[in-house]
Design a protein around this motif. Structure first.
Motif, PDB file in Angstrom:
ATOM      1  N   SER A 307      -2.438  41.549   8.411  1.00 17.31           N
ATOM      2  CA  SER A 307      -2.259  40.898   7.292  1.00 17.31           C
ATOM      3  C   SER A 307      -1.139  39.782   7.801  1.00 17.31           C
ATOM      4  O   SER A 307      -1.077  38.665   7.279  1.00 17.31           O
ATOM      5  CB  SER A 307      -2.056  41.657   6.080  1.00 17.31           C
ATOM      6  OG  SER A 307      -2.895  42.459   5.934  1.00 17.31           O
ATOM      7  N   MET A 377      -4.162  39.635  -2.054  1.00 18.56           N
ATOM      8  CA  MET A 377      -5.258  39.097  -2.101  1.00 18.56           C
ATOM      9  C   MET A 377      -5.169  37.809  -2.966  1.00 18.56           C
ATOM     10  O   MET A 377      -5.857  36.690  -2.467  1.00 18.56           O
ATOM     11  CB  MET A 377      -6.415  40.053  -2.488  1.00 18.56           C
ATOM     12  CG  MET A 377      -6.748  41.205  -1.743  1.00 18.56           C
ATOM     13  SD  MET A 377      -8.289  42.169  -2.379  1.00 18.56           S
ATOM     14  CE  MET A 377      -7.744  42.908  -3.768  1.00 18.56           C
ATOM     15  N   LEU A 381      -5.963  33.964  -1.538  1.00 20.38           N
ATOM     16  CA  LEU A 381      -6.535  33.211  -2.200  1.00 20.38           C
ATOM     17  C   LEU A 381      -6.006  31.755  -2.779  1.00 20.38           C
ATOM     18  O   LEU A 381      -6.723  30.824  -2.570  1.00 20.38           O
ATOM     19  CB  LEU A 381      -7.355  33.918  -3.318  1.00 20.38           C
ATOM     20  CG  LEU A 381      -8.373  33.185  -4.197  1.00 20.38           C
ATOM     21  CD1 LEU A 381      -9.616  32.649  -3.551  1.00 20.38           C
ATOM     22  CD2 LEU A 381      -8.681  34.049  -5.677  1.00 20.38           C
ATOM     23  N   LEU A 480      -8.799  32.472   3.452  1.00 21.94           N
ATOM     24  CA  LEU A 480      -9.879  33.023   2.645  1.00 21.94           C
ATOM     25  C   LEU A 480     -10.219  34.251   3.249  1.00 21.94           C
ATOM     26  O   LEU A 480     -10.552  35.200   2.767  1.00 21.94           O
ATOM     27  CB  LEU A 480     -10.713  32.110   2.529  1.00 21.94           C
ATOM     28  CG  LEU A 480     -10.419  30.849   1.532  1.00 21.94           C
ATOM     29  CD1 LEU A 480     -11.684  29.846   1.457  1.00 21.94           C
ATOM     30  CD2 LEU A 480      -9.890  31.439   0.214  1.00 21.94           C
ATOM     31  N   PHE A 481     -10.192  34.197   4.667  1.00 22.93           N
ATOM     32  CA  PHE A 481     -10.834  35.280   5.499  1.00 22.93           C
ATOM     33  C   PHE A 481      -9.701  36.615   5.311  1.00 22.93           C
ATOM     34  O   PHE A 481     -10.079  37.598   5.071  1.00 22.93           O
ATOM     35  CB  PHE A 481     -10.701  35.311   6.922  1.00 22.93           C
ATOM     36  CG  PHE A 481     -10.752  36.575   7.964  1.00 22.93           C
ATOM     37  CD1 PHE A 481     -12.062  37.012   7.957  1.00 22.93           C
ATOM     38  CD2 PHE A 481      -9.734  36.923   8.477  1.00 22.93           C
ATOM     39  CE1 PHE A 481     -12.412  38.193   8.666  1.00 22.93           C
ATOM     40  CE2 PHE A 481      -9.852  37.825   9.106  1.00 22.93           C
ATOM     41  CZ  PHE A 481     -11.171  38.445   9.447  1.00 22.93           C
ATOM     42  N   VAL A 483      -8.117  37.435   2.518  1.00 19.91           N
ATOM     43  CA  VAL A 483      -8.597  37.911   1.228  1.00 19.91           C
ATOM     44  C   VAL A 483      -9.583  39.235   1.355  1.00 19.91           C
ATOM     45  O   VAL A 483      -9.311  40.241   0.980  1.00 19.91           O
ATOM     46  CB  VAL A 483      -9.167  37.037   0.395  1.00 19.91           C
ATOM     47  CG1 VAL A 483      -9.339  37.670  -0.918  1.00 19.91           C
ATOM     48  CG2 VAL A 483      -8.075  35.873  -0.134  1.00 19.91           C
ATOM     49  N   TRP A 484     -10.476  38.675   2.107  1.00 23.56           N
ATOM     50  CA  TRP A 484     -11.506  39.967   2.456  1.00 23.56           C
ATOM     51  C   TRP A 484     -10.723  40.691   3.481  1.00 23.56           C
ATOM     52  O   TRP A 484     -11.000  41.953   3.122  1.00 23.56           O
ATOM     53  CB  TRP A 484     -12.825  39.262   3.334  1.00 23.56           C
ATOM     54  CG  TRP A 484     -13.839  40.325   3.882  1.00 23.56           C
ATOM     55  CD1 TRP A 484     -14.644  41.134   2.990  1.00 23.56           C
ATOM     56  CD2 TRP A 484     -13.602  41.170   5.088  1.00 23.56           C
ATOM     57  NE1 TRP A 484     -15.182  42.041   3.994  1.00 23.56           N
ATOM     58  CE2 TRP A 484     -14.626  42.089   5.017  1.00 23.56           C
ATOM     59  CE3 TRP A 484     -12.889  40.888   6.166  1.00 23.56           C
ATOM     60  CZ2 TRP A 484     -14.861  42.842   6.262  1.00 23.56           C
ATOM     61  CZ3 TRP A 484     -13.023  41.703   7.146  1.00 23.56           C
ATOM     62  CH2 TRP A 484     -13.995  42.567   7.305  1.00 23.56           C
ATOM     63  N   PHE A 485      -9.934  40.588   4.120  1.00 21.57           N
ATOM     64  CA  PHE A 485      -9.288  41.624   5.179  1.00 21.57           C
ATOM     65  C   PHE A 485      -8.468  42.263   4.592  1.00 21.57           C
ATOM     66  O   PHE A 485      -8.526  43.609   4.801  1.00 21.57           O
ATOM     67  CB  PHE A 485      -8.658  40.746   6.130  1.00 21.57           C
ATOM     68  CG  PHE A 485      -7.749  41.601   7.382  1.00 21.57           C
ATOM     69  CD1 PHE A 485      -8.565  41.586   8.612  1.00 21.57           C
ATOM     70  CD2 PHE A 485      -6.357  41.847   7.046  1.00 21.57           C
ATOM     71  CE1 PHE A 485      -7.847  42.334   9.582  1.00 21.57           C
ATOM     72  CE2 PHE A 485      -5.847  42.643   8.096  1.00 21.57           C
ATOM     73  CZ  PHE A 485      -6.484  43.008   9.328  1.00 21.57           C
ATOM     74  N   THR A 486      -7.688  41.943   3.836  1.00 21.50           N
ATOM     75  CA  THR A 486      -6.729  42.963   2.678  1.00 21.50           C
ATOM     76  C   THR A 486      -7.690  43.869   1.911  1.00 21.50           C
ATOM     77  O   THR A 486      -7.613  44.844   1.843  1.00 21.50           O
ATOM     78  CB  THR A 486      -5.901  41.904   1.887  1.00 21.50           C
ATOM     79  OG1 THR A 486      -5.208  41.058   2.685  1.00 21.50           O
ATOM     80  CG2 THR A 486      -5.066  42.821   0.950  1.00 21.50           C
ATOM     81  N   TRP A 487      -8.806  43.425   1.293  1.00 20.86           N
ATOM     82  CA  TRP A 487      -9.665  44.193   0.583  1.00 20.86           C
ATOM     83  C   TRP A 487     -10.180  45.222   1.257  1.00 20.86           C
ATOM     84  O   TRP A 487     -10.559  46.025   0.950  1.00 20.86           O
ATOM     85  CB  TRP A 487     -10.879  43.392  -0.254  1.00 20.86           C
ATOM     86  CG  TRP A 487     -11.732  44.053  -0.957  1.00 20.86           C
ATOM     87  CD1 TRP A 487     -11.858  44.686  -2.204  1.00 20.86           C
ATOM     88  CD2 TRP A 487     -13.032  44.378  -0.353  1.00 20.86           C
ATOM     89  NE1 TRP A 487     -12.826  45.336  -2.414  1.00 20.86           N
ATOM     90  CE2 TRP A 487     -13.658  45.078  -1.507  1.00 20.86           C
ATOM     91  CE3 TRP A 487     -13.675  44.304   0.910  1.00 20.86           C
ATOM     92  CZ2 TRP A 487     -14.946  45.678  -1.359  1.00 20.86           C
ATOM     93  CZ3 TRP A 487     -14.993  44.754   0.826  1.00 20.86           C
ATOM     94  CH2 TRP A 487     -15.664  45.271  -0.182  1.00 20.86           C
ATOM     95  N   ALA A 488     -10.644  44.745   2.478  1.00 16.72           N
ATOM     96  CA  ALA A 488     -11.309  45.854   3.237  1.00 16.72           C
ATOM     97  C   ALA A 488     -10.469  46.951   3.936  1.00 16.72           C
ATOM     98  O   ALA A 488     -10.969  47.938   4.391  1.00 16.72           O
ATOM     99  CB  ALA A 488     -12.264  45.126   4.384  1.00 16.72           C
TER     100      ALA A 488
END
Length: 537
Positions: A307, A377, A381, A480-481, A483-488
């Motif tokens: 991150s 996230m 965004l 934007l990637f 965002v997904w990286f943090t979520w995953a």
């Protein structure tokens, strides 16, 4: 009773005040000394020329000066984050901070006031000792973040991410101060040589106050250590009494038992003892062993460091846009070192940087409301959408409306300090157990600085070859990637922050109060088991 005596009358209150002061001054020191170099180099460009006069008037020096001045302090910071992160777990947070800040103090003094001789010698001394200062300053990233989050916690086995975020806030005035001093300097009777030395040397002041706070804290730390040792000794004696009838053995009364570790404690704790008189048993080999054998630890390091890497790629990449947009509206006279040019540059930078203060304050407020994961996230965004906005309008505004473009840049720069600017700083302390917290915080911070180096050097080539719209599009994609990286990868059940109990934890796959819940005690036991097993090998 003197004010000094009244201040130390309440140990806990004095410790809380000093801890806040230390971590705030530490963050201020780090950011000021990172930020002031670029302005100082501009101020000294004409008077210390390593190229021809025409190039120096526009700020262009010999290739070795430009390359080393950009890379030196970053390389030093990476080394410091890794080394002092480990020393924070080995000697203790405050002890490692004393060593790191002392190294920075000496190096800043030499680069500011003992950089003498011809232009080549002046730049060589500055670059060398700014590299050394970077080692000390880089070490403060994991140490200050961890100390603030641990000292600010109100619950055993937790960290306070909002306290860590508050200490981070003091990096913002440090961003502004070099340009405020720049305006004061050019309107003063100081000569050109004294002006840039003032800018560099001012970094000694917050450094000095950080060291003063750390040494004033020493007697309070000694008293806290005595209390903990007494409590642990009482526990051991009680355990011995319960098990003596069964013939079981326990540690002697002079030992403190922590998990599977048994470490000697001194019968006396001198206030004036060396800060480095005691240390943990953590070794580099054990750190490597933990990384090899604990998948969750590897995932948390990837989550925190990845991150930070993605965030710094975007931030330092957009730093190129800062240079371009401010240059487009700056009223100069063809000499970048002149009073007129510096005054205009400093004014425009202050306008741009002032926008980050409300964004950061909002982020600090939202930490306990949203939690680190959700706020990170949201921050990524907003950054991605802002980059897309300015990318779509860049070409039409570039030449016709440069001041409008500058206004959009101010908005984008504010979004960079919303959400993820705070969370990438606070997240590592919330993901790792106490025994290895600053070590892995330092590794995560170093991964972030690698992102800064990557973007600083590669994005310049992209902007030159493909243009700023393409660069902004890449930054948007990375954000934007992220965002997904943090979520995953950021598992809310792994967070040890007391701020996240009602926010992050409710968004995870397992409730924080259910089977997936984890606290510092649980994680520490797992880590200690692994460390103990490694010592037996």
């Amino acid at each position: 009773m003197s004010w000094f005596a009244r201040f130390f009358a309440d140990d806990d209150a004095a410790f809380a005040t000093l801890s806040t002061m230390i971590t705030s001054f530490a963050n201020f020191t780090v950011q000021y000394n990172f930020s002031c170099v670029s302005l100082a180099l501009i101020m000294m460009s004409q008077g210390n020329c390593t190229s021809d006069d025409g190039n120096c008037a526009t700020g262009e020096q010999a290739a070795w000066v430009e390359g080393a001045s950009e890379a030196g302090i970053f390389v030093g910071a990476v080394i410091g984050e890794i080394c002092f992160g480990y020393l924070g777990d080995y000697f203790g947070r405050s002890e490692a901070m004393i060593l790191a800040m002392s190294l920075a103090f000496v190096s800043i003094f030499i680069s500011s006031f003992l950089s003498l001789g011809g232009p080549d010698a002046v730049y060589a001394i500055i670059i060398l000792f700014r590299f050394v200062a970077g080692i000390g300053l880089g070490g403060m990233f994991p140490l200050a973040a961890t100390k603030a989050s641990e000292d600010g916690s109100h619950h055993a086995g937790k960290v306070n991410s909002q306290a860590s975020s508050f200490s981070f806030f003091w990096q913002l005035p440090a961003l502004l101060l070099p340009y405020i001093l720049g305006i004061i300097a050019v309107d003063s009777p100081l000569g050109a040589n004294a002006r840039w030395r003032l800018i560099l040397g001012f970094g000694l002041i917050p450094c000095f106050f950080t060291l003063v706070g750390l040494f004033l804290e020493r007697p309070l730390l000694a008293k806290r250590a005595q209390r903990r040792a007494a409590e642990a000794s009482s526990t051991v004696i009680a355990m011995h009494s319960r098990t003596a009838s069964n013939g079981a053995t326990t540690a002697p009364a002079d030992d403190v038992v922590v998990g599977h570790e048994t470490t000697k404690r001194s019968s006396t704790a001198s206030v004036f003892a060396s800060p480095f008189a005691s240390h943990s048993e953590l070794t580099v080999a054990q750190v490597v062993h933990l990384l090899r054998t604990q998948p969750t630890l590897r995932r948390n390091l990837l989550a925190a460091g990845g991150s930070w890497f993605l965030y710094d790629v975007v931030v330092y990449g957009l730093g190129l846009l800062s240079t371009y947009t401010i240059a487009a509206i700056t009223d100069d006279d063809g000499n970048i070192s002149s009073s007129k040019s510096i005054r205009s540059l400093c004014t425009d930078q202050l306008i741009a940087l002032s926008a980050i203060i409300p964004a950061t304050m909002l982020s600090i407020y939202l930490v306990p409301v949203m939690g680190l994961r959700n706020l990170q996230m949201l921050g990524f965004l907003v950054q991605g959408l802002s980059c897309l906005m300015i990318a779509a309008t860049f070409t039409s505004l570039n030449h016709a409306y440069p001041k409008v473009l500058f206004g959009l840049y101010v908005i984008v720069y504010a979004t960079l300090n919303f959400g993820s600017g705070i969370t990438t700083f606070a997240l590592p302390a919330a993901l790792f157990p106490k025994e290895i917290r600053t070590t892995f915080n330092g590794l995560a911070a170093a991964m972030g600085k690698v992102g800064a180096v990557v973007s600083t050097f590669s994005f310049y080539l992209i902007a030159e070859s493909a243009g700023f719209p393409a660069l902004l599009g890449i930054c948007a994609g990375i954000a934007l990637f992220a965002v997904w990286f943090t979520w995953a990868l950021v598992d809310p059940t792994q967070l040890l922050s007391e701020d996240t109990d009602a926010s992050d934890a409710t968004t995870g796959s397992t409730s924080a109060t259910g089977a997936g819940a984890i606290d510092d005690a649980t994680t520490s036991t797992t880590t200690q088991n692994a460390l103990h097993a490694q010592r037996l090998v």
